[in-house]
Design a protein around this motif. Sequence first.
Motif, PDB file in Angstrom:
ATOM      1  N   SER A   1      -1.655  -4.930   6.294  1.00 39.88           N
ATOM      2  CA  SER A   1      -1.585  -3.472   6.262  1.00 39.88           C
ATOM      3  C   SER A   1      -0.180  -3.008   5.883  1.00 39.88           C
ATOM      4  O   SER A   1       0.018  -1.858   5.508  1.00 39.88           O
ATOM      5  CB  SER A   1      -1.990  -2.887   7.615  1.00 39.88           C
ATOM      6  OG  SER A   1      -1.377  -3.624   8.643  1.00 39.88           O
TER       7      SER A   1
ATOM      8  N   ASP B   1      -1.010   0.262  -0.054  1.00 38.00           N
ATOM      9  CA  ASP B   1      -1.638   1.470  -0.627  1.00 38.00           C
ATOM     10  C   ASP B   1      -0.615   2.397  -1.275  1.00 38.00           C
ATOM     11  O   ASP B   1      -0.849   2.940  -2.355  1.00 38.00           O
ATOM     12  CB  ASP B   1      -2.342   2.283   0.469  1.00 38.00           C
ATOM     13  CG  ASP B   1      -3.564   1.575   0.963  1.00 38.00           C
ATOM     14  OD1 ASP B   1      -3.881   0.517   0.380  1.00 38.00           O
ATOM     15  OD2 ASP B   1      -4.191   2.058   1.921  1.00 38.00           O
ATOM     16  N   SER B   2       0.524   2.600  -0.586  1.00 37.39           N
ATOM     17  CA  SER B   2       1.525   3.532  -1.123  1.00 37.39           C
ATOM     18  C   SER B   2       2.103   2.999  -2.418  1.00 37.39           C
ATOM     19  O   SER B   2       2.335   3.760  -3.362  1.00 37.39           O
ATOM     20  CB  SER B   2       2.691   3.725  -0.149  1.00 37.39           C
ATOM     21  OG  SER B   2       2.225   3.933   1.119  1.00 37.39           O
TER      22      SER B   2
ATOM     23  N   ARG C   1      -0.357   3.609  -5.108  1.00 39.93           N
ATOM     24  CA  ARG C   1      -0.392   5.030  -5.454  1.00 39.93           C
ATOM     25  C   ARG C   1       0.779   5.398  -6.362  1.00 39.93           C
ATOM     26  O   ARG C   1       0.623   6.088  -7.362  1.00 39.93           O
ATOM     27  CB  ARG C   1      -0.362   5.868  -4.180  1.00 39.93           C
ATOM     28  CG  ARG C   1      -1.312   7.022  -4.211  1.00 39.93           C
ATOM     29  CD  ARG C   1      -1.425   7.805  -2.919  1.00 39.93           C
ATOM     30  NE  ARG C   1      -0.360   7.623  -1.972  1.00 39.93           N
ATOM     31  CZ  ARG C   1      -0.531   7.108  -0.758  1.00 39.93           C
ATOM     32  NH1 ARG C   1      -1.715   6.699  -0.362  1.00 39.93           N
ATOM     33  NH2 ARG C   1       0.485   7.010   0.068  1.00 39.93           N
TER      34      ARG C   1
END
Length: 296
Positions: free
Chosen positions: A201, A218-219, A222
């Motif tokens: 994570s 995720d960041s 993105r």
Amino acid sequence: MQLEIRGLSKTYGNGVKALDNVSLTIPTGMFGLLGPNGAGKSTLMRILATLQEADAGTAMLGTIDVLKQKDEVRKVLGYLPQEFGVYPRVSAFEMLDHIALLKGVTQRGERKALVEALLQRVNLWEQRKRRLSGFSGGMKQRFGIAQSLIGEPKLIIVDEPTAGLDPGERNRFYNLLTEIGENVVVILSTHIVQDVQELCSNMAIINKGKLLYAGPPDSALRDMRGRVWEKSIAKAELDGYLNSGKLISNKLVAGKPIIHLLNDGSPGEGFVTAEPSLEDVFFGFIHASNQAPVNA
Ligand code: ADP
């Protein structure tokens, strides 16, 4: 409980700067430390596992000063090194029993119950009487996890755990890792992007001893959206792109190269934007740091 690393540096006697002022906050849960070979991962892991001295910096695990209170660290540490030297003539049961004794589980009945539970947990119960020398790579890694779990550790360090495992073994190992409690800091050091993608994570990317990224995968994905460009090219064109300095990855699909470039705006005709993968993120960061001038 979290691990706070501040300004950690290490230069070897031969002048190689393996860690260069690394600062990282590692929360509980699975944390991926991603970097190519020679990035400094093992050096960082060995320092945190109290096996090596840093030149400068601090590391705090909750209230424990990792660099100074080594005995305290060892009580709460589970370490699975890259190469786990095993005793060839000893069975899995005997070896775990021996390690549990070394870790201070002196009461015989308690130790037997613990070892049996661990063997069940890592799915080596059927093999408990077999010599470790006959174990496959995957079985050795699962054995490694079992020994690292003795003593209910608060910090678990696994260094390059899936290198050399076949896909089935890798999956079994992933499943086992995800069962480790969420209240434990687990650092997974690897050069395999898939390991981090499937398990972590939070992550960090390092190269040449320097921290390039820290945060959730995720960041990073993105942030790269809209900047990854894909094109299927002829083999003869590949060298030109390799020399362009912008290529972050290339792979063959049905014998034809598909390239990924990192660029603000379209790099040219025939390119389409691609949904960034964690590999794009990884190679994008590594590529940029390899291009940066030394001492930048
Ligand atoms: P990784 O685990 O990411 O592959 P390492 O921490 O093993 O990276 O190595 C980082 C750098 O330090 C590499 O350039 C490696 O050659 C060098 N290095 C590692 N161990 C030693 C050592 N004992 N003596 C000298 N150089 C070392």
